[in-house]
Design an enzyme around this catalytic site. Structure first.
Site: not given
Length: 474
Positions: A69-70, A185, A235, A271, A420
């Protein structure tokens, strides 16, 4: 151990891990390789993209897989703002709500600090709601907002990023991007994103929404939401950590933030995490299939928790909207915590619980002179004002971090807010934006429910909290 910190992260689902396993073992391969194993991985990646897009009601080509998300928030806010200014140099303003996740706030601050943007913070009401009127006013005038303070500055109150002459009336054509989260959140506030998106569209401004916390309990069809970009993190809904996505509506300019081999159609080099993308597709499909039943069940448990805490913990303050229309907040003088009166809080037998031995019946009824406040259910997507999985409280007179430690010792894992921002000595910017004094904000504790949370765990958490706060307040 009772785990009530699912807003921070939740356990990977078995179905997700089983879907990922082949791409972590015998089927591993680089999706950019031209040999047969690489091409199998590429097909798996594109299949995951199509499945994710189907859940969101989007086109596969609009999905960008990220590390979480960040990264997705950074790419949305910075990438859209920079790309829009490249096309139209007058677009130098970025609008964000006052209760955004730090990934959005810090992205906006970085644009101001390094790229000359004016980053403006939009105020919310005491429930955490950004009103459409406030949003509309901010699009046409800086007077409706304040310059977003730089976290790196000596004082958070320093307004140092508005270009000279930027105050007062403004041309909406100066706004590069706006970002308002679908669900908060920390306090669970659900915004009426559709209404905000319609206003943004009137002025030709792309609206990004951080929907990380909304996944699994709120509908995420991007056409219904009306936004131009949307962020998700795997997650929170059952993937391992390290996979997320950004959906960007076709035609919305986006500057890549990372240089490299041009992966993700040139928008996000690196990648590809094939196994993560496959897992995210499965997790999203399961979340959507189970969403209505999960939301109903979680709502009942959340309300049981809210009523239990407010009944059994004298002085407890509910942060954010109360879905029962009895709102914990501040008294008229901004100093007295608000709690529901006894009859209103305890009338519903569905949320009554047996009192722990350490609590007497007299303590179940708050003082008769305790103030109450109500707000109408005027905000939220589809009439939902608070996430079904979130309950946040302040406990005046005790330290929130001490409550966390003592609850863990009692077998209950919760948090003080955003994971966070863990370790920060400052009060939560979300709580202070709601008008909660800094001293009271430091007493906050957040409980967040998951798929496996039970009534027995809710009741045990209420008893443990009541015992811990009573002991710390003695």
């Amino acid at each position: 151990m009772i785990y009530l910190d699912h807003a921070a992260t939740t356990a990977p689902r078995r179905e997700v891990l089983e879907a990922m396993w082949p791409w972590l073992t015998g089927g591993f391969g680089n999706a950019s390789s031209h040999h047969e194993r690489g091409q199998r991985a590429a097909r798996a990646l594109e299949d995951a993209r199509e499945r994710v897009a189907a859940v969101l009601g989007a086109r596969p080509g609009e999905i960008i897989f990220t590390s979480g998300g960040t990264e997705a928030d950074n790419l949305a806010v910075k990438g859209i703002a920079l790309a829009r200014r490249e096309r139209q140099p007058s677009r130098h303003r970025v609008l964000v709500s006052a209760i955004e996740h730090d990934a959005v706030l810090e992205s906006a601050r970085a644009l101001a600090r390094h790229d000359g943007f004016a980053t403006l913070e939009l105020p919310v009401d005491p429930s955490g709601t950004l009103s459409p009127d406030t949003f509309r006013a901010a699009l046409v005038s800086d007077d409706a907002a304040r310059t977003l303070p730089d976290r790196a500055a000596p004082s958070r109150g320093v307004a140092s990023h508005a270009p000279p002459g930027s105050g007062g009336a403004c041309d909406p054509a100066t706004v590069a991007v706006a970002s308002v989260m679908l669900a908060n959140n920390e306090v669970g506030t659900v915004q009426d994103i559709r209404a905000l998106a319609e206003i943004a569209a009137e002025y030709g401004v792309p609206l990004h929404t951080d929907a990380v916390q909304a996944a699994g309990t709120l509908p995420l069809n991007v056409e219904d939401l009306g936004v131009a970009a949307l962020t998700l993190a795997g997650h929170k809904i059952g993937t391992p950590q390290g996979i997320g996505l950004l959906w960007v509506e076709r035609g919305t300019p986006l500057r890549p933030l990372m240089s490299g081999g041009g992966h993700e159609r040139g928008r996000r080099s690196g990648t590809s995490n094939v196994a993560g993308a496959v897992g995210l597709a499965v997790a999203l499909e399961l979340a959507e299939q189970e969403r209505l039943a999960y939301a109903d069940r979680s709502t009942a448990l959340r309300d049981r928790l809210i009523s239990g805490i407010l009944n059994f913990v004298p002085g407890a303050v509910l942060n954010g909207p109360d879905p029962r229309n009895i709102v914990g907040g501040l008294g008229n003088r901004g100093a007295t915590p608000v709690a529901p009166d006894g009859p209103a809080a305890s009338a519903d037998p569905a949320v009554s619980i047996d009192p722990p031995a350490s609590i007497t019946s007299e303590r179940l009824v708050p003082p008769a002179d305790r103030a109450t406040a109500t707000v109408g259910a005027t905000s939220g997507r589809n009439g939902i004002t608070r996430l079904p999985t979130n309950a946040s409280f302040c406990f005046p007179g005790v330290n929130g971090e001490t409550v966390l430690v003592d609850l863990e010792n009692a077998g209950v894992l919760v948090s003080s807010g955003s994971a966070c921002a863990a370790g920060s000595s400052e009060p939560s910017h979300v709580l202070t934006a709601l008008g909660i004094p800094a001293e009271l904000a430091t007493t906050s504790v957040r409980y967040s429910l998951g798929r496996d949370t039970t009534e027995e765990e809710i009741d045990a958490a209420v008893r443990a909290t009541a015992d811990v706060v009573r002991r710390l307040s003695a």
